[in-house]
Design an enzyme around this catalytic site. Structure first.
Site, PDB file in Angstrom:
ATOM      1  N   CYS A  25      -0.402   4.106   2.267  1.00  0.00           N
ATOM      2  CA  CYS A  25      -0.151   3.891   3.701  1.00  0.00           C
ATOM      3  C   CYS A  25       1.321   4.119   4.044  1.00  0.00           C
ATOM      4  CB  CYS A  25      -0.505   2.461   4.119  1.00  0.00           C
ATOM      5  SG  CYS A  25      -1.992   1.812   3.369  1.00  0.00           S
ATOM      6  N   ASP A  26       2.218   3.659   3.193  1.00  0.00           N
ATOM      7  CA  ASP A  26       3.634   3.589   3.597  1.00  0.00           C
ATOM      8  C   ASP A  26       4.576   4.490   2.812  1.00  0.00           C
ATOM      9  OD1 ASP A  26       2.911   1.616   5.409  1.00  0.00           O
ATOM     10  OD2 ASP A  26       3.110   0.021   3.929  1.00  0.00           O
ATOM     11  N   CYS A  37       0.836  -1.201   0.000  1.00  0.00           N
ATOM     12  CA  CYS A  37       0.000   0.000   0.000  1.00  0.00           C
ATOM     13  C   CYS A  37       0.870   1.250   0.000  1.00  0.00           C
ATOM     14  CB  CYS A  37      -0.915  -0.017   1.225  1.00  0.00           C
ATOM     15  SG  CYS A  37      -1.874   1.492   1.415  1.00  0.00           S
TER      16      CYS A  37
END
Ligand code: NAP
Length: 323
Positions: free
Chosen positions: A152-153, A149
């Site tokens: 997200c990261d 993701c």
């Protein structure tokens, strides 16, 4: 028939099962659209959200192809808007996951982590999850440089080098997103032609921060405490090279989240629930929408459309049963 997942005793929770007209499993675009339509039809739907409210779409930074948002809309924001709209008409949401189902007779029995339900109709909208490469180092270094993701990261890779695996829409879209943070993004693809759509291809191919390594697979991910390098294998020559990187983002397609339905209704060999164009599964009263049953379109709009259709059909089914 017993619950298909037997890890939890069906008698563990002594509360009386809640009776529901329409129980929706999953809260991605299909589950949320089903909730909106079922709520507006006054069927008092209950949604067991599972772990990811908004589904896979919620991990997409910007959705540019959902109609009504000319400038695009954040994936998580779109999920929240869907939910708000469904709640306005009386849909209920519980942050809980179905862990077992019994579709052998109506009302259908569904067990969640916290309790049990007796549902007159069920809409399966549990979506799909990212595929893994299943190579040495992947599991061990997940969360330590291996990610599925970018939204997200990506932030963790400010000023660093990252690799992206895959040649589809997700790989290119996420690679483009990663260029905001990373100094360089290398797309590693097993063929010499991309599967992604034309717009994404031209954006990625012309982005100065993005390089491509063609005809190559990742054979191993190496690192002590975090990702340090990849072992790359050229599929044409068989040659292996060590490729230093700080992170690897894997976007190689998805598999449907249908494990708990196994043995309860018809599925294809890949695990997709078989549903007809009326969203009907092989069990009357159980409907499927979105990526649990769709291996072809997998778009937010198509999943949402299937969710709406499933809710309409659930309403018709209930009317027919009552009539
Ligand atoms: P996808 O289209 O199935 O692409 C997966 C990619 O991963 C392919 O390029 C495939 O290579 C590669 N791959 C598969 N297994 C691999 C392995 N074991 N090792 C190395 N590479 C592997 O998946 P996706 O990109 O996640 O897209 C899924 C669906 O969502 C598609 O229908 C897509 O159109 C849609 N989507 C749309 C958008 C958008 O419209 N903006 C954004 C994201 C996703 P091959 O090409 O050689 O098969």
């Amino acid at each position: 028939m017993e619950f298909s997942l037997t890890g939890f005793s069906t008698g563990a929770n002594h509360t009386v099962p809640e009776e529901v007209k329409v129980l929706i499993l999953g809260a991605g675009p299909s589950g949320l659209a089903a909730a909106l339509y079922a709520a507006r039809a006054e069927l008092s739907p209950l949604v067991l959200t599972g772990l990811s409210l908004g589904g896979q779409a919620s991990t997409t930074h910007l959705i540019e192809n959902y109609p009504g948002f000319p400038e695009g809309v954040g994936g998580a924001e779109l999920g929240e808007l869907f939910q708000k709209q469904a709640e306005r008409f009386g849909a209920r949401f519980e942050f809980d996951s179905a862990i077992g189902v019994d579709f052998s007779s109506r009302p259908f029995r569904v067990k969640s982590f916290s309790r049990e339900f007796l549902a007159e109709t069920v809409i399966l909208a549990t979506g799909a999850s990212p595929n893994h490469l299943n190579i040495p180092g992947e599991k061990e270094l997940t969360g330590k440089g291996v990610s599925y993701c970018a939204t997200c990261d990506g932030w963790f890779f400010k000023g660093k080098r990252v690799a992206v695996v895959g040649g589809g829409d997700s790989a290119l879209e996420e690679a483009l997103f990663l260029t905001r943070y990373a100094d360089s993004v290398t797309i590693i693809h097993r063929r010499d032609a991309l599967r992604a759509g034309a717009i994404l291809q031209s954006r990625a191919l012309s982005n100065p921060k993005i390089q491509f390594i063609w005809n190559t697979v990742v054979a191993e991910i190496k690192g002590e405490k975090a990702v340090e390098s990849l072992v790359l294998k050229n599929v044409q020559t068989g040659e292996e090279t060590n490729y230093p990187t700080d992170g690897i983002f894997i976007f190689i397609g998805n598999k449907p989240n249908t494990e708990i339905y196994r043995g309860q209704l018809e599925m294809d060999e890949r695990g997709y629930v078989i549903a007809n164009q009326l969203m009907e599964t092989s069990v009357p009263g159980v409907f499927a929408a979105g990526e649990v049953s769709d291996a072809i379109f997998r778009q937010v709009i198509t999943s949402a459309g299937m969710g709406a259709a499933a809710a309409i059909q659930a309403g018709r089914f209930l009317e027919h049963m009552e009539g």
